[in-house]
Design an enzyme around this catalytic site. Structure first.
Site, PDB file in Angstrom:
ATOM      1  CE  LYS A   1      31.422  32.135  40.782  1.00  0.00           C
ATOM      2  NZ  LYS A   1      31.767  31.914  39.351  1.00  0.00           N
TER       3      LYS A   1
ATOM      4  CE1 TYR B   1      27.396  35.052  37.869  1.00  0.00           C
ATOM      5  CE2 TYR B   1      26.020  33.445  38.992  1.00  0.00           C
ATOM      6  CZ  TYR B   1      27.248  34.054  38.808  1.00  0.00           C
ATOM      7  OH  TYR B   1      28.335  33.663  39.559  1.00  0.00           O
TER       8      TYR B   1
ATOM      9  CG  ASN C   1      35.233  31.143  38.341  1.00  0.00           C
ATOM     10  OD1 ASN C   1      34.314  31.088  39.163  1.00  0.00           O
ATOM     11  ND2 ASN C   1      35.174  31.903  37.262  1.00  0.00           N
TER      12      ASN C   1
ATOM     13  CG  HIS D   1      30.297  37.084  41.928  1.00  0.00           C
ATOM     14  ND1 HIS D   1      30.115  37.361  40.585  1.00  0.00           N
ATOM     15  CD2 HIS D   1      29.835  38.169  42.610  1.00  0.00           C
ATOM     16  CE1 HIS D   1      29.551  38.564  40.472  1.00  0.00           C
ATOM     17  NE2 HIS D   1      29.365  39.069  41.672  1.00  0.00           N
TER      18      HIS D   1
ATOM     19  CD  GLU E   1      27.062  41.669  41.340  1.00  0.00           C
ATOM     20  OE1 GLU E   1      27.984  41.568  42.181  1.00  0.00           O
ATOM     21  OE2 GLU E   1      27.246  41.494  40.122  1.00  0.00           O
TER      22      GLU E   1
HETATM   23  P1  IDP Z   1      33.567  36.688  36.295  1.00  0.00           P
HETATM   24  O1  IDP Z   1      33.008  35.751  37.359  1.00  0.00           O
HETATM   25  O2  IDP Z   1      35.055  36.575  36.218  1.00  0.00           O
HETATM   26  O3  IDP Z   1      33.071  38.101  36.441  1.00  0.00           O
HETATM   27  P2  IDP Z   1      31.700  36.405  34.081  1.00  0.00           P
HETATM   28  O4  IDP Z   1      32.051  36.596  32.656  1.00  0.00           O
HETATM   29  O5  IDP Z   1      30.863  37.455  34.744  1.00  0.00           O
HETATM   30  O6  IDP Z   1      33.047  36.128  34.895  1.00  0.00           O
HETATM   31  O7  IDP Z   1      30.920  35.010  34.155  1.00  0.00           O
HETATM   32  C1  IDP Z   1      30.233  34.633  35.313  1.00  0.00           C
HETATM   33  C2  IDP Z   1      30.584  33.192  35.653  1.00  0.00           C
HETATM   34  O8  IDP Z   1      30.061  32.354  34.616  1.00  0.00           O
HETATM   35  C3  IDP Z   1      32.077  32.881  35.656  1.00  0.00           C
HETATM   36  O9  IDP Z   1      32.683  33.188  36.896  1.00  0.00           O
HETATM   37  C4  IDP Z   1      32.091  31.407  35.360  1.00  0.00           C
HETATM   38  O10 IDP Z   1      31.749  30.625  36.511  1.00  0.00           O
HETATM   39  C5  IDP Z   1      30.950  31.283  34.348  1.00  0.00           C
HETATM   40  N1  IDP Z   1      31.405  31.415  32.947  1.00  0.00           N
HETATM   41  C6  IDP Z   1      31.780  32.553  32.320  1.00  0.00           C
HETATM   42  N2  IDP Z   1      32.098  32.344  31.035  1.00  0.00           N
HETATM   43  C7  IDP Z   1      31.875  31.023  30.820  1.00  0.00           C
HETATM   44  C8  IDP Z   1      32.003  30.182  29.650  1.00  0.00           C
HETATM   45  O11 IDP Z   1      32.381  30.622  28.564  1.00  0.00           O
HETATM   46  N3  IDP Z   1      31.702  28.865  29.829  1.00  0.00           N
HETATM   47  C9  IDP Z   1      31.292  28.343  31.006  1.00  0.00           C
HETATM   48  N4  IDP Z   1      31.138  29.106  32.117  1.00  0.00           N
HETATM   49  C10 IDP Z   1      31.436  30.425  32.035  1.00  0.00           C
HETATM   50 MG    MG Z   2      31.130  38.818  36.252  1.00  0.00          MG
END
Ligand code: IDP
Ligand code: MG
Length: 144
Positions: A15, A55, A122, A125, A136
């Site tokens: 990212k 997304y 984080n 992805h 994707e």
């Molecule tokens: P993942 O990347 O671990 O699969 P997902 O639940 O698919 O996690 O969420 C996609 C991205 O959205 C996450 O990597 C993070 O950057 C962001 N995200 C997920 N949950 C939250 C939240 O509760 N608050 C803010 N950002 C979030």
């Molecule tokens: Mg995800």
């Protein structure tokens, strides 16, 4: 085994926060060190339409606006990696979504932290299932 079922692909994104931190090479290194094969690697800027589609499962959630904005804030390294069980394998390398809680030794656990912003930053992805990976990869690399 050489049958087709032993081959799986996943979409990895470093990212914009990861690219800005200079971690693109580190993520590629970990994918290769784990033994997976790189199929495609491209540094690019993603437009909003691609990110909203990427997304789609999160449509309507409060963080999706900030998420798309953050993902469009700079270049992303888009990667397709291949190998038996690579979808689960990369999720394991990446660590938990919340970088504060991600276990040290994982990408998010070693390099991520909370910044108190509307979207969790984080670094990477990884597709969460073979079906997500196919969807994707078709979005990011329609030629593959
Ligand atoms: P993942 O990347 O671990 O699969 P997902 O639940 O698919 O996690 O969420 C996609 C991205 O959205 C996450 O990597 C993070 O950057 C962001 N995200 C997920 N949950 C939250 C939240 O509760 N608050 C803010 N950002 C979030
Ligand atoms: Mg995800």
């Amino acid at each position: 085994m050489t049958d087709a079922s032993s081959t799986q692909r996943t979409l990895v994104l470093v990212k914009p926060d990861g690219v800005r931190r200079g971690l693109a090479g580190e993520v590629l290194r970990r994918i290769e060190a784990k033994g997976y094969t790189l199929v495609a690697v491209e540094l690019r800027r993603a437009d909003e339409a691609l990110l909203v589609e990427h997304y789609a499962e999160h449509a309507g959630k409060p963080f999706v606006g900030p998420l798309v904005e953050m993902m469009a804030s700079g270049p992303v390294l888009a990667v397709v990696a291949e190998g038996h069980r690579v979808v689960e394998g990369f999720r394991s390398l990446a660590g938990a979504t919340d970088p504060t809680l991600a276990v040290p030794g994982t990408i998010r656990g070693d390099f991520g932290r909370a910044w108190g912003r509307p979207v969790i930053e984080n670094l990477v992805h990884g597709s969460d299932s073979p079906e997500s990976a196919a969807r994707e990869i078709a979005l990011w690399f329609p030629g593959l």
